[in-house]
Scaffold this motif. Structure first.
Motif, mmCIF file in Angstrom:
data_model
loop_
_atom_site.group_PDB
_atom_site.id
_atom_site.type_symbol
_atom_site.label_atom_id
_atom_site.label_comp_id
_atom_site.label_asym_id
_atom_site.label_seq_id
_atom_site.Cartn_x
_atom_site.Cartn_y
_atom_site.Cartn_z
ATOM 1 N N ILE A 1 -2.112 -4.787 11.245
ATOM 2 C CA ILE A 1 -2.801 -3.622 10.693
ATOM 3 C C ILE A 1 -3.497 -3.983 9.386
ATOM 4 C CG2 ILE A 1 -2.427 -1.363 9.614
ATOM 5 C CD1 ILE A 1 -0.282 -0.854 11.765
ATOM 6 N N ASN A 2 -2.789 -4.675 8.522
ATOM 7 C CA ASN A 2 -3.391 -5.091 7.249
ATOM 8 C C ASN A 2 -4.580 -6.020 7.482
ATOM 9 O OD1 ASN A 2 -1.604 -3.634 5.653
ATOM 10 N ND2 ASN A 2 -0.117 -5.300 5.561
ATOM 11 N N GLN B 1 -4.778 4.170 1.940
ATOM 12 C CA GLN B 1 -4.133 3.088 1.192
ATOM 13 C C GLN B 1 -4.796 2.876 -0.164
ATOM 14 O OE1 GLN B 1 -3.508 -0.638 3.131
ATOM 15 N NE2 GLN B 1 -2.361 0.223 4.844
ATOM 16 N N GLU C 1 -7.206 5.441 7.444
ATOM 17 C CA GLU C 1 -6.061 4.637 7.003
ATOM 18 C C GLU C 1 -6.423 3.780 5.795
ATOM 19 O OE1 GLU C 1 -2.267 3.144 6.742
ATOM 20 O OE2 GLU C 1 -3.027 4.824 7.923
ATOM 21 N N GLN D 1 7.866 -5.136 14.327
ATOM 22 C CA GLN D 1 7.301 -4.200 13.350
ATOM 23 C C GLN D 1 6.572 -4.954 12.250
ATOM 24 O OE1 GLN D 1 10.180 -1.707 11.431
ATOM 25 N NE2 GLN D 1 8.652 -0.473 10.380
ATOM 26 N N ALA D 2 7.163 -6.054 11.767
ATOM 27 C CA ALA D 2 6.528 -6.847 10.712
ATOM 28 C C ALA D 2 5.213 -7.439 11.210
ATOM 29 C CB ALA D 2 7.467 -7.952 10.243
ATOM 30 N N GLU E 1 2.639 -4.691 11.277
ATOM 31 C CA GLU E 1 2.142 -4.353 9.946
ATOM 32 C C GLU E 1 1.159 -5.398 9.445
ATOM 33 O OE1 GLU E 1 5.620 -3.904 7.603
ATOM 34 O OE2 GLU E 1 6.111 -1.909 8.385
ATOM 35 N N ARG E 2 1.445 -6.656 9.727
ATOM 36 C CA ARG E 2 0.509 -7.718 9.328
ATOM 37 C C ARG E 2 -0.816 -7.579 10.054
ATOM 38 N NH1 ARG E 2 5.253 -10.956 9.490
ATOM 39 N NH2 ARG E 2 4.694 -11.749 11.579
#
Length: 227
Positions: free
Chosen positions: A19-20, A71, A67, A12-13, A16-17
């Motif tokens: 995606i960022n 943000q 997205e 998951q981490a 997320e990285r």
């Protein structure tokens, strides 16, 4: 916790990285090429990944834009919550204007992609819808700050002054964003001076020791604001 139990969290981490990473790349591409001319291939190339990797997280360019704007708008909402306070409302007018406008100018400097999306006629409708919701909230906050300084004005009068002030700021912000160096500084001074000259007759220029109660404002029609 066992290593097996920790694997989903690590995945998951990493997700997320990634995606960022893709959103940051999209922001740069939107700023340079504009939303309409941008493509998922260009975003993937900017992020240093394959198009297939991008599609694992986003089905298309529109989803990336939504997205990203979500943000950025959330960050702006957080900024807005720190700015529109009774303490700032009671500052001398020149310092009040600095306290409100400077963070938004800085935010737009750091997030030009949001301006690129908002100005694009082809941006997803969700982007404009979310921005409209934020705009209403910001406008209400400006109205409330004016009410702190001018409790004798009606709700309609405060709303009218807030709308005019907000329109001036948005116009000035567009000009500021288009320039650099001394020209940019000049536009920023002019924008703040314009707001000062417009607001001074209504809200005064001096600091206020206390926040007046705004619940008893008289009810008069909009357009009859007194100086």
């Amino acid at each position: 916790m066992s290593e097996a139990d920790d694997r989903p969290r690590r995945r998951q981490a990493r997700g997320e990285r990634r995606i960022n990473q893709l959103l940051e790349a999209a922001a740069r591409v939107f700023c340079v090429q504009g939303y309409t001319a941008s493509s998922t291939s260009a975003i993937a190339r900017e992020a240093g990944v394959s198009p297939g990797t991008l599609y694992q997280f986003f089905p298309n360019k529109e989803a990336i834009a939504v997205e990203l704007s979500t943000q950025l708008i959330a960050e702006m909402e957080s900024t807005h919550g720190r700015i529109f306070t009774a303490e700032n409302a009671r500052l001398p007018l020149d310092r009040l204007i600095d306290a409100v406008t400077d963070p938004f100018i800085e935010f737009c400097d750091d997030n030009l992609a949001l301006l690129a999306l908002l100005k694009s006629p082809d941006a997803p409708g969700r982007v404009a819808e979310d921005h409209d919701v934020l705009h209403v909230a910001l406008l209400q906050s400006v109205t409330d700050m004016i009410g702190v300084r001018t409790p004798d004005l009606s709700t309609a009068e405060r709303a009218l002054i807030a709308q005019m002030s907000f329109a001036m700021f948005k116009t000035g912000l567009d000009l500021i964003a288009q320039h650099e160096g001394p020209e940019r500084a000049a536009y920023e001074r002019e924008m703040k001076g314009m707001l000062f000259r417009y607001l001074a007759p209504y809200v005064g220029t001096e600091a206020m020791p206390d926040a007046p109660d705004i619940t008893g404002a008289r009810d008069v029609p909009a357009g009859t604001a007194t100086h």
